[in-house]
Design a protein around this motif. Sequence first.
Motif, PDB file in Angstrom:
ATOM      1  N   HIS A 353       0.822  -1.211   0.000  1.00 40.00           N
ATOM      2  CA  HIS A 353       0.000   0.000   0.000  1.00 40.00           C
ATOM      3  C   HIS A 353       0.855   1.259   0.000  1.00 40.00           C
ATOM      4  CE1 HIS A 353       0.760   0.868   4.303  1.00 40.00           C
ATOM      5  NE2 HIS A 353       0.809  -0.449   4.421  1.00 40.00           N
ATOM      6  N   ASP A 354       0.259   2.309  -0.539  1.00 40.19           N
ATOM      7  CA  ASP A 354       0.898   3.622  -0.485  1.00 40.19           C
ATOM      8  C   ASP A 354       0.787   4.170   0.933  1.00 40.19           C
ATOM      9  OD1 ASP A 354       1.473   3.534  -3.203  1.00 40.19           O
ATOM     10  OD2 ASP A 354      -0.499   4.355  -3.734  1.00 40.19           O
ATOM     11  N   ALA A 355       1.650   5.126   1.238  1.00 41.58           N
ATOM     12  CA  ALA A 355       1.684   5.679   2.595  1.00 41.58           C
ATOM     13  C   ALA A 355       0.416   6.448   2.935  1.00 41.58           C
ATOM     14  CB  ALA A 355       2.900   6.577   2.753  1.00 41.58           C
ATOM     15  N   ASP A 356      -0.287   6.966   1.923  1.00 37.50           N
ATOM     16  CA  ASP A 356      -1.452   7.811   2.197  1.00 37.50           C
ATOM     17  C   ASP A 356      -2.761   7.047   2.264  1.00 37.50           C
ATOM     18  OD1 ASP A 356      -1.627   7.114  -0.449  1.00 37.50           O
ATOM     19  OD2 ASP A 356      -2.054   9.145  -1.186  1.00 37.50           O
ATOM     20  N   ARG A 377      -0.839 -10.190   4.732  1.00 36.88           N
ATOM     21  CA  ARG A 377       0.158  -9.305   5.346  1.00 36.88           C
ATOM     22  C   ARG A 377       0.089  -7.940   4.676  1.00 36.88           C
ATOM     23  NH1 ARG A 377       6.392 -10.883   4.827  1.00 36.88           N
ATOM     24  NH2 ARG A 377       5.926 -12.232   6.617  1.00 36.88           N
ATOM     25  N   LEU A 378       0.142  -6.877   5.467  1.00 33.19           N
ATOM     26  CA  LEU A 378       0.202  -5.510   4.952  1.00 33.19           C
ATOM     27  C   LEU A 378       1.657  -5.068   4.889  1.00 33.19           C
ATOM     28  CD1 LEU A 378      -2.708  -3.882   6.992  1.00 33.19           C
ATOM     29  CD2 LEU A 378      -2.760  -4.566   4.583  1.00 33.19           C
ATOM     30  N   GLU A 379       2.046  -4.492   3.741  1.00 34.79           N
ATOM     31  CA  GLU A 379       3.413  -3.988   3.566  1.00 34.79           C
ATOM     32  C   GLU A 379       3.355  -2.604   2.927  1.00 34.79           C
ATOM     33  OE1 GLU A 379       6.253  -5.071   4.463  1.00 34.79           O
ATOM     34  OE2 GLU A 379       6.210  -7.273   4.641  1.00 34.79           O
ATOM     35  N   ARG A 380       4.034  -1.640   3.528  1.00 35.36           N
ATOM     36  CA  ARG A 380       4.115  -0.312   2.906  1.00 35.36           C
ATOM     37  C   ARG A 380       5.049  -0.380   1.702  1.00 35.36           C
ATOM     38  NH1 ARG A 380       5.164   5.090   6.373  1.00 35.36           N
ATOM     39  NH2 ARG A 380       3.089   4.429   7.095  1.00 35.36           N
ATOM     40  N   ARG A 381       4.637   0.285   0.614  1.00 30.93           N
ATOM     41  CA  ARG A 381       5.440   0.286  -0.605  1.00 30.93           C
ATOM     42  C   ARG A 381       6.826   0.868  -0.334  1.00 30.93           C
ATOM     43  NH1 ARG A 381       4.020   0.450  -6.066  1.00 30.93           N
ATOM     44  NH2 ARG A 381       1.830   0.876  -5.533  1.00 30.93           N
ATOM     45  N   THR A 382       7.856   0.194  -0.848  1.00 33.20           N
ATOM     46  CA  THR A 382       9.230   0.665  -0.731  1.00 33.20           C
ATOM     47  C   THR A 382       9.762   1.001  -2.118  1.00 33.20           C
ATOM     48  OG1 THR A 382      10.109  -1.573  -0.940  1.00 33.20           O
ATOM     49  CG2 THR A 382       9.610  -0.791   1.293  1.00 33.20           C
ATOM     50  N   LYS A 383      10.943   1.617  -2.148  1.00 32.54           N
ATOM     51  CA  LYS A 383      11.538   1.936  -3.448  1.00 32.54           C
ATOM     52  C   LYS A 383      11.853   0.666  -4.225  1.00 32.54           C
ATOM     53  CE  LYS A 383      13.606   6.357  -2.116  1.00 32.54           C
ATOM     54  NZ  LYS A 383      14.871   7.147  -1.976  1.00 32.54           N
ATOM     55  N   ASN A 384      12.293  -0.361  -3.531  1.00 32.72           N
ATOM     56  CA  ASN A 384      12.650  -1.627  -4.177  1.00 32.72           C
ATOM     57  C   ASN A 384      11.521  -2.639  -3.967  1.00 32.72           C
ATOM     58  OD1 ASN A 384      13.817  -3.899  -5.266  1.00 32.72           O
ATOM     59  ND2 ASN A 384      15.760  -3.678  -4.180  1.00 32.72           N
ATOM     60  N   THR A 402      -1.462  -4.276  -5.166  1.00 33.07           N
ATOM     61  CA  THR A 402      -1.109  -2.934  -4.728  1.00 33.07           C
ATOM     62  C   THR A 402      -2.401  -2.199  -4.363  1.00 33.07           C
ATOM     63  OG1 THR A 402      -1.155  -2.146  -7.014  1.00 33.07           O
ATOM     64  CG2 THR A 402       0.963  -2.842  -6.128  1.00 33.07           C
ATOM     65  N   VAL A 403      -2.347  -1.425  -3.290  1.00 32.70           N
ATOM     66  CA  VAL A 403      -3.540  -0.752  -2.774  1.00 32.70           C
ATOM     67  C   VAL A 403      -3.305   0.750  -2.785  1.00 32.70           C
ATOM     68  CG1 VAL A 403      -5.144  -0.556  -0.843  1.00 32.70           C
ATOM     69  CG2 VAL A 403      -3.967  -2.726  -1.274  1.00 32.70           C
TER      70      VAL A 403
END
Length: 416
Positions: A353-356, A377-384, A402-403
């Motif tokens: 997911h995006d930070a916003d 599992r929830l994961e915040r999007r990273t650069k890689n 992707t959310v």
Amino acid sequence: MRDILPADKSRRERILSVIRDRYRSHGFDEIETPALEEYSRLHAGIGGDNEKLAYNVLRRGLDAEAVREAAGDQSALADLGLRYDLTVPLARFYASNRAQLPGVFRAIQIGPVWRAERPQKGRYRQFVQCDIDIIGDDSSRAEAELMVASLDAVDALGLEGATVRINDRRALDWMLDSFGFTGDERPGVLITIDKLDKIGPDGVAAELRERGSAPSAVDAFEAFLLRPQTREYTPFGERQIRKALPDGAPDEIVEHLVAIGEAVAAGRGATDIPLVFDPFLVRGMGYYTGTIFELAHPSVSYSLGGGGRYDGMIGRFLGQQVPAVGFSLGFERLVDLVTAGADAGERAVVLIHDADVPVAELVSHKAGLVRSGARVRLERRTKNVKALLERSAADGYTEFATVSSGASDLDLKPLS
């Protein structure tokens, strides 16, 4: 002793769930016993070399002077110890709870045991044992039930083609008597015989002579080991058993082994009996009194489990003899052999997911997937993102999406 990372832990639990399921389907019930047992039980002379490897717990309240006075007497220093197997705790459990158990009790025990081993590949100081035991049945049915259930569990893990090497400690004792070995030297002779696969007949004979065994007994045993034998295939049964033993083997022992084979064949629904008689199979535990066996698989040279009959053990705790027999799977060895296919079947999703994205939206998406039976599992999007997906796949996740903020539907894609 090891730390188990999440992906490995998940894999181990799935393998355990298969074993549990197959054992329960064969009528076994799971119990649990404490990690600690009384020192006197763990060191009653029935655990063989494992007693020397036990971790003992210092008695509470000993001061320095008391420790000095008790030096050299472990029983004065320790009153408890970590269990080195699951059989001794089971015998104590049955003796303590017999009134609440059925006449023939079929037990599952799965849990960690501890031995002060010298660490090496495949040998740990803490490891899991998977045991099934039948208490209260002295017939060949008990051995057959254990073998059928264990072979079924191994099949379910994708390791078809396993066989069981089988012998009887009574046959071993009779054979050694027939060669002329005395009862006093039998424990040492058995230790040497157990090395037959490694040092061969000549090495066994040489070591027995070094031990000081009677020359006539060693000569008779060596002649038996080196006797001419045909290489024809003989399936498990009376002919195979009698051919592998000296002439005159007791009918009672042979008939018991033959009955086990017939029952296993019936239980497996097979014409070929997955048993091989091995007159030199020893197994080192001092509590075995009858049938002994080991699980073999063509993909490896070592055993994947084993067990035997220990009719004399429960009587030490109960005061009366109760027949008992058990089979233990070598879980750590099975984990190394079972293919990744055993992990299939669970749907696991990573939501990147995006930070916003509002927390409420994330939790709502996750809850919907969880209700459908998925692991999420929830994961915040990273650069890689590629590295994130690779790590998720290594952790056992099978899909991802992707959310973005305000999204009503999720576009799920396979993780590969």
